[in-house]
Design a protein around this motif. Sequence first.
Motif, PDB file in Angstrom:
ATOM      1  N   VAL A   8     -49.383  13.275  38.450  1.00  0.00           N
ATOM      2  CA  VAL A   8     -48.728  14.338  39.228  1.00  0.00           C
ATOM      3  C   VAL A   8     -49.675  15.519  39.374  1.00  0.00           C
ATOM      4  O   VAL A   8     -49.854  16.073  40.462  1.00  0.00           O
ATOM      5  N   ARG A   9     -50.325  15.874  38.262  1.00  0.00           N
ATOM      6  CA  ARG A   9     -51.257  17.011  38.303  1.00  0.00           C
ATOM      7  C   ARG A   9     -52.483  16.696  39.156  1.00  0.00           C
ATOM      8  O   ARG A   9     -53.095  17.581  39.723  1.00  0.00           O
ATOM      9  N   ALA A  10     -52.832  15.403  39.216  1.00  0.00           N
ATOM     10  CA  ALA A  10     -53.986  15.029  40.038  1.00  0.00           C
ATOM     11  C   ALA A  10     -53.643  15.124  41.525  1.00  0.00           C
ATOM     12  O   ALA A  10     -54.506  15.390  42.356  1.00  0.00           O
ATOM     13  N   GLN A  11     -52.354  14.918  41.856  1.00  0.00           N
ATOM     14  CA  GLN A  11     -51.940  14.962  43.270  1.00  0.00           C
ATOM     15  C   GLN A  11     -51.756  16.382  43.773  1.00  0.00           C
ATOM     16  O   GLN A  11     -51.961  16.676  44.939  1.00  0.00           O
ATOM     17  N   ILE A  12     -51.310  17.267  42.864  1.00  0.00           N
ATOM     18  CA  ILE A  12     -51.032  18.646  43.275  1.00  0.00           C
ATOM     19  C   ILE A  12     -52.223  19.516  42.878  1.00  0.00           C
ATOM     20  O   ILE A  12     -52.648  19.492  41.726  1.00  0.00           O
ATOM     21  N   ARG A  13     -52.744  20.273  43.829  1.00  0.00           N
ATOM     22  CA  ARG A  13     -53.920  21.106  43.518  1.00  0.00           C
ATOM     23  C   ARG A  13     -53.458  22.419  42.893  1.00  0.00           C
ATOM     24  O   ARG A  13     -52.769  23.219  43.545  1.00  0.00           O
TER      25      ARG A  13
END
Lengths: 268, 250
Positions: free
Chosen positions: A89-94
Motif C-alpha cells: 500500500v505504501r509503495a502504491q501511494i507516494r
Amino acid sequence: MPSCSPTRNPFTAEETPAVAVSFEGLSKSFGDHVVLKDITFNVEPGEIFVLMGPSGSGKSVLLKHIVGLEAPTSGRVLLDGHDAADEEVRAQIRIGLVFQAGALFNSLTVYDNLALYLREHRLSTEPKIREKVMHALKILSLENTAAKFPSELSGGMKKRVAIARALVMEPQLLLYDEPTSELDPVMSATISEIIAALKDEYHVTSIVVSHDRDLARSIADRVGILMDGKLMHLGPPSTLQNPSDPRLKDFLNPKIDLKNPRFKKLET
Amino acid sequence: MKQLTAILEGIGSTLQLLARSAAHVGTLPRQRARFIEQCYLIGYTTLPIVAILSFFIGSVLALQAGYSMQNFGAKQFIGSLVGLSLARELGPVMVAILVAGRVGSAIAAELASMKVYQEVDALETMNIPPARILVLPRLAAILFMMPVLAIIADLVGWFGGALVSNYVNFIGIDSEAYFAALRRYMHFKDVMNGLIKAEIFGFVVVLVCCNIGLNTRGGPREIGASVTRAVVTSLILILVLDYFVTKALL
C-alpha cells in the motif's frame, strides 16, 4: 482505490488522487510507556491538518505510523481505506515526509539528494531528472544551492531542501514533522506559506506536526491537539481561540508567571 | 541470560540483513558507481597500511626465524617458513584486522550516524531499501578487494623477509635461495587457503559492522558505542572464525 480530490503533479499536467488518512483506535506503547491511546480521527483528501501538542505527547510517533517507521500496538492507520502497515500500500501511494532535522543525505549534494528517489526507482531519464530537480528547487527558490552539500546550508534552507526532496516524489500525501522548529519568525512564516502554497497549487493532503500556533491558525483547515497520547481537541483553527479545557488553554495561551513559575509546580 | 539473548538477536539481525542485501543482488550492475567508490575506500585507502605492516611482519618473521634456526643449521628454510606463515595465516588475519579497524569502524560510524540523524528513515520513507544501497555495494566491494589486499600483503611480506634474510649478517641467505625455498615448500593451495580465509573474514567484518551501524539507537554518544562494539565484535569473530576455517581447510 477510491478517487478523491485530485493532486496535480507539480512536474506535469497529470492529476493523481489526493489521499485520505484515517486513524482507527491507534495505540502505541514502548514497553510500559503508553505513547498513543486509542486515537481515532480522519484527515480528508487535500486538507491541511495540523497536529499540535506538548513535547512528548506522541505527535511524531503518530506520524511515523503513516510511513511504516512504527508499527501500532493496536488499531491501524488507513490510507484511502487500505492499511498503511502493508508495504505494498505504501509503495502504491507516494508519501513525502519532511523530517524535523531535514534528514538530508550529508554525503550527497542538494541536487543528488533530490535526484536520489527518481534515480533509484528509475522513474526518469537523467535529462528529465535534471529538469524535475531544478523545477523543484525553483519552486522553493533554491536554484543556487544545487551543488552545495547540506552542511553548507542554513537551517531554513535545509528545511526547504527537505520539502523540495519530498516534492520531487510528486506526493499524494505530504507529512511535515515540526517544519518550523528552530527557525526565526520570518523563516517560520515562509515555511508556512510554502505548505499552504503547495496545498493550493497541487491539492496534496498535508499533515503537519507542529507547536507553532501561528502556523496552525493561518494555514490549517483543521487542528488536532494531542496531550498525553490522547486526542484532546479536533476542529477548525477558529476553535482554538477560546478553549474550555484549562490544559488546552494553558497550552495555547501560556502566561509567563514569574511569581508562581511552572517548573516549580513540576518539582512538587 | 540477557547477554545471550543479545548475542542471538545480533546473529539473527545480521543474517536478516544478509538476506535482505542478497535479495537486491540484481541491482549491482546499476550500482557501479557506489561499488567503485567502496572499492576505493575499502581497498585503495587501506593499501598503504597493509603494505607497511606486512613488510615489517615479513621482516620480523625472517629475523626471528633466522635467529632461532641458526643454532641448528636450518636457515635455508627461512623462505618457506615466511612464505607459508604469511600466505596461510598472518596475511589474511592481519589484513582482516586492519580492515576491521580501518574500514569496519568507518562503516559502523557512517551508518550509525545516518541512522541517528534519520537518513536511514528517510530512505525507508522513499521506499529505497537501505540494504540495497548502503550494504550491498560494501559487501560486493569487500569480496572484490579482500583477495587483492591479501595477495599484496603476501607479496610485500615475502619481499620484507627476503631483504632481512639477505642483509642481516647472522642470517646471510641471498634472495635467490630465499625464494627458491619459498617456492619449493609452498603450493598454490596454500595461497588459495589464505585467500579464502581473507574473503570470509572481510565479508563477515563488513556485514557485522553494517548491521551494528544500522541498528544504532539514540544520539551521538551511541554512534561511538556502536563503532567500539563493531570493531570489538569483528576482532573476536576474526580470531574465532580463523580457528574453524583453518580446521576446515586443513
